[in-house]
Every structure is written in C-alpha cells, then in structure tokens.
Design a protein around this motif. Structure first.
Motif, PDB file in Angstrom:
ATOM      1  N   ARG A  95       1.042  -1.083  -0.009  1.00 10.26           N
ATOM      2  CA  ARG A  95       0.015   0.062   0.163  1.00 10.26           C
ATOM      3  C   ARG A  95       0.979   1.325  -0.095  1.00 10.26           C
ATOM      4  O   ARG A  95       1.967   1.208   0.456  1.00 10.26           O
ATOM      5  N   ASP A  96       0.520   2.290  -0.745  1.00 13.52           N
ATOM      6  CA  ASP A  96       1.082   3.468  -0.605  1.00 13.52           C
ATOM      7  C   ASP A  96       1.692   3.793   0.781  1.00 13.52           C
ATOM      8  O   ASP A  96       0.723   3.994   1.561  1.00 13.52           O
ATOM      9  N   TYR A 165       1.116  -7.593  -4.810  1.00 13.60           N
ATOM     10  CA  TYR A 165       0.101  -6.869  -5.448  1.00 13.60           C
ATOM     11  C   TYR A 165      -0.290  -5.470  -4.605  1.00 13.60           C
ATOM     12  O   TYR A 165       0.039  -5.305  -3.648  1.00 13.60           O
ATOM     13  N   ASP A 166      -0.639  -4.534  -5.513  1.00 16.51           N
ATOM     14  CA  ASP A 166      -0.959  -3.190  -5.060  1.00 16.51           C
ATOM     15  C   ASP A 166      -2.445  -3.050  -4.383  1.00 16.51           C
ATOM     16  O   ASP A 166      -3.531  -3.426  -5.319  1.00 16.51           O
TER      17      ASP A 166
END
Length: 195
Positions: A95-96, A165-166
């Motif tokens: 995650r950002d 995964y984003d």
C-alpha cells in the motif's frame, strides 16, 4: 514442512479480505484465525509442532496458508519462513506508504493504544506497541526507504515464489487478485463472479 504460503504484510492492505475469501477455497486450509504471527512474534516461543497443529486437518492436495500482516515489522520473518520451508510461497500486499500511515494511525486511535497526541508526532517518532502474543513489542516506523528496502529483501529471498499486489488495484479488482493468487499457488480455479 507443510506446503505453505504466507502473507506477511503489509497491514491495512486487504489481508482481512484475503483471509475471509481464501478460507473458502477447497484447496486452501487457513487456521481458525487470521494473524497467527508465528513467523514473527511466536517463532522463538512456540515450536514447529505447535504451528503444524493448527493445520492438523489439512487434506492431500491442500496448501496451508498463514495470513499474518504484523510479520511485516519483524526483521527476521524472511529468515524464519525460509528455515521452516525454503519453498514456501509469499504474497505481499503493498500500500502507498502515506495512505498506510494514515490508515494505521486511525486504526490505532480507535483501539486502546497509547498513541502520540498528533499524527505528525506519530510519523516522526514512530510507535511501539507492547501488545504482542509472545510478550514482545512491535515498532512502527515511517522512513521512506524502509518500504522499498523491505520489498527488495523479499525479492532476493523468494524470487519466483514471491507475489506482490498493489492495494490500490486490489480495491477495485478483488476477483482478479484472487484469480492471480490461485494461479500463483498452482491451484485449480475456484473464484468466479458468483462467489
């Protein structure tokens, strides 16, 4: 060792969703709860026998899964996973970092944690939680390079046995991520638009 996949992080990046959906897959066995934390907090305190007892109902053809996002903070998680099963597959939900920090702060505010008074102080000083299962502590720190360095360590250790995964993509494409995970784990397709 058990045929195994581990989701060691990040927290606040869709791991609860993964736990609830992957436990429906007929070829996956997850323990009775998310966040066993064996490969961080409990590795030093609980033995292999304890860990494997969580999967005593595993059937031929199933793969064991361990979704413990707090492992993200333990520097020895990679070593512990490799010691247990060098062929384990690892899934990192990323995650950002800025969104992650905000989400974590809000989560901790709604719990009974002793947080710094302001979000700025939380970012600058980090935060140490003493509420771990093995009696240890977890330190949250927010240094820009930490996230990239950690991902590289996982890449070096697991190579093709690592899936990233984003979270931003995941938010809008959960079925796609579930199908990618099935393929990554070598499982027969199960998830579709109806389930």
């Amino acid at each position: 060792p058990l045929p195994l996949f581990v989701v060691p992080g990040m927290p606040r990046a869709g791991t609860t969703f993964l736990y609830h959906y992957l436990q429906r897959h007929p070829s996956i066995l997850l323990p009775f709860r998310k966040e066993i934390d064996y490969f961080n907090d409990l590795y030093r305190f609980k033995g292999r026998e304890w860990y494997e007892s969580l999967y005593r109902d595993i059937k031929v053809g199933q793969i064991a899964g361990d979704i413990s996002p707090a492992c993200w903070y333990e520097s020895k998680t990679i070593q512990y996973i490799k010691e247990y099963n060098p062929d384990a597959k690892v899934i990192l939900s990323l995650r950002d970092p800025a969104e992650f920090a905000i989400s974590l702060y809000v989560q901790k505010q709604t719990s009974h944690y002793d947080l710094p008074r302001s979000f700025a102080q939380f970012l600058e000083e980090g935060y140490e939680s003493h509420l771990t299962k093995g009696g240890g502590s977890v330190f949250f720190r927010f240094v820009e390079s930490e996230f990239g360095e950690k991902v590289e360590l996982y890449r070096e250790a697991f190579g093709e046995n690592l899936l990233l995964y984003d979270f931003d993509f995941f938010r809008h494409n959960q079925l796609t991520i579930l199908r990618v995970i099935e393929d990554f784990l070598g499982l027969q397709p199960y998830f579709n638009d109806s389930n």
